[in-house]
Write an enzyme that holds these catalytic residues in place. Sequence first.
Site, PDB file in Angstrom:
ATOM      1  CD  GLU A 211     -14.213 -17.344  21.361  1.00 16.48           C
ATOM      2  OE1 GLU A 211     -14.306 -18.580  21.329  1.00 16.48           O
ATOM      3  OE2 GLU A 211     -15.098 -16.602  21.845  1.00 16.48           O
ATOM      4  NE  ARG A 215     -14.910 -20.641  19.423  1.00 15.44           N
ATOM      5  CZ  ARG A 215     -16.037 -20.244  18.870  1.00 15.44           C
ATOM      6  NH1 ARG A 215     -16.458 -20.779  17.753  1.00 15.44           N
ATOM      7  NH2 ARG A 215     -16.761 -19.277  19.410  1.00 15.44           N
ATOM      8  CG  ASP A 344     -18.853 -17.584  30.410  1.00 20.20           C
ATOM      9  OD1 ASP A 344     -17.676 -17.220  30.325  1.00 20.20           O
ATOM     10  OD2 ASP A 344     -19.602 -17.669  29.420  1.00 20.20           O
ATOM     11  CD  GLU A 520     -23.755 -21.500  26.580  1.00 16.81           C
ATOM     12  OE1 GLU A 520     -24.783 -21.415  25.860  1.00 16.81           O
ATOM     13  OE2 GLU A 520     -22.624 -21.179  26.169  1.00 16.81           O
TER      14      GLU A 520
HETATM   15  C1  DMJ Z   1     -18.646 -21.466  23.811  1.00 14.35           C
HETATM   16  O1  DMJ Z   1     -17.736 -21.046  22.872  1.00 14.35           O
HETATM   17  C2  DMJ Z   1     -17.946 -21.724  25.103  1.00 14.35           C
HETATM   18  O2  DMJ Z   1     -18.733 -22.559  25.855  1.00 14.35           O
HETATM   19  C3  DMJ Z   1     -17.648 -20.478  25.859  1.00 14.35           C
HETATM   20  O3  DMJ Z   1     -17.079 -20.730  27.128  1.00 14.35           O
HETATM   21  C4  DMJ Z   1     -18.861 -19.620  26.059  1.00 14.35           C
HETATM   22  N1  DMJ Z   1     -19.948 -20.072  25.284  1.00 14.35           N
HETATM   23  C5  DMJ Z   1     -19.727 -20.413  23.932  1.00 14.35           C
HETATM   24  C6  DMJ Z   1     -20.977 -20.873  23.235  1.00 14.35           C
HETATM   25  O4  DMJ Z   1     -22.108 -20.275  23.687  1.00 14.35           O
END
Ligand code: DMJ
Length: 632
Positions: A211, A215, A344, A520
């Site tokens: 994170e 971020r 993902d 998404e």
């Molecule tokens: C986001 O923090 C990012 O896109 C992450 O890769 C997965 N999805 C969350 C939000 O849904």
Amino acid sequence: MSSAEHVEEGYPLASLHTGGDNPGIDGNGILPSPAHDSAGRRTRRRFGTFNKLHVRFYSFRPLIRLLIIVALGLVPIYYFFGVELQGLFRRPPRPPGYKWSDEEDAEWPILPPPPPTHPGPPSEKWERRAQEVKDAFIHAYRGYEAYAFPADELLPLTRGGANYFNGWGVTTVDSLDTMWMMGLKNEYQRGVEHVERTQYGKHDGTVPFFETSIRYFGGILSAYAKSNNSLLLQKADELGAALLPAFDSNSGLPFWGVNPKTGNTEEHWGPEIVILAEMGSCQMEYKYLAHLTGKREYFDKMEKIMNLMRVHQSYLATDLISVFFSTTRGMPVGTHFSVGALADSAYEYLLKQYLMTNKTEKKTMEMYLRATKGIIENLLYISYERQLLFVTDIDGYPSQPSYIFEHLSCFLPGLFALGAHTLSLPATQKQLHLWIAEGLANTCYLTYMDQRSSLGPDEMQFWMNSEKWYPKYKKWLKSSSARRASGNLPPGVVKEPRVEKQLSRRDYSNRKHTYLLRPETVESFFILYRVTGEEKWRDRGYDIFRAIQDMTKTEFGYASIMGIDTAQPTQMDSMPSYFLAETLKYLWLLFAEDDGEYDLNQVIFNTEAHPLPVFNWTAQQIKDWRIPVASA
Ligand code: DMJ
């Protein structure tokens, strides 16, 4: 069935080996047809029927008789050779019974897609809608600044702040480039000053590696890329260096958390376990930083992970990469494969590393294409009721699908569309990826519109009568009549998907009843709009934006909701930073007129929607760091 019954049926089994004594066998020992029984009745009946047809046939005029003969002659020809005959006009001839390989299928020129309807000149309608999104951003950010800053996130119901991500003001840092885009100069300036004040390297406490990377690290780097403010580059370097101890595992795969001050690391998923998303979603940030600072260490740490992922992917029959790895052995753990939670963005970064390094790191592109093959063949399913295309995860040996479809996986249509748009693929492969993108994005959209709130659930459970999509697709591809009947759209792809408000008629049930302000689906709409030029993606994005306004807006900001399929969803006291960093950014980009500043070939969005520029490794970097590049 007894042998006596067989005799009655005309198959005298008991006498088969006894020769001419048996009335059922002629003198040559040949078994006659059932029509020739000893009594001769069936034979006579048959001739009787034939005679009647014969007489009737000759009662027609000669021309009618000729037409009947021609028609009767065409039936077996069409039945046996129809599909092949049509195919002959499209494919090079092959011996009868020849089985078409997947590669040949891929080369077989199917009809090209209709040309995209390109966006017209700037329109007042979309400018107004972009402004509505900007207003929503201002409302959310003002609430955050007033009641939560410098805490991480706003509590939009109770007017407080929460520190879930190190307490470094994640909403501010995550939002910097959205402010830049929207021209919110004052907010941006205050945000940059906050970054400059934060002492990332001196923080004494465990920070989550993933994170923090996507971020903060991504947010600061993209603000630097836009502004060229060298102080921001310094802060990105400080943060990148502070996170480096995360890679001090035996294998080089990152630990879940790291203490920037002490360098201590922490595990989270179990002893020695790292998840795919964590190990595969830091390469864009570290490679860009390596390029900017010239620090080889950043690049080497990434290359070690990429090599490990590549080796693992190359020996797996699924062409996918495991969700869990051992940080000690650098080997996969378990048999779980997914493109949803825990995995993902690792798939996203395969394509995006290639694009960001100006299409020179061929290995990552090959990994991406291999992964798309694995996804197509193993994870794509189609529902029975509405023929909805969805992506699920598999586990076990032999593997079993869970039939769960996650909101998180709705980034995948955007990724397939981006790949189709930017890679040099054979026309049919490009088309296949675009179809998948469209089919999946349709499903993501329907899962919103099916609900009473028009906001999509975080997880859906599809019914087990859903089928694997790829075999159905191949069957469709080989049948010209099926292709014609479907308007040349494969199973799971329709132009006008059908909303189903009635729960009992849906293809799935809601497994989680929350909408967490996630990006998404609108992210994929944005990419699909840019790639196809089809206005419907904008319209659908606006449907979702209106639902966000109606259901999630509070006096102080925006709130996640639960009970999405009820008349009165309940607001929750949470406004994640990605709502400003991603959801509102993608909506704004979807509606605002594009002047080329965020061209998908020039700017690559990290997984938290932070745009990073395409760059070229310098000749020195390529030589000294032995970067395996191919010319663009
Ligand atoms: C986001 O923090 C990012 O896109 C992450 O890769 C997965 N999805 C969350 C939000 O849904």
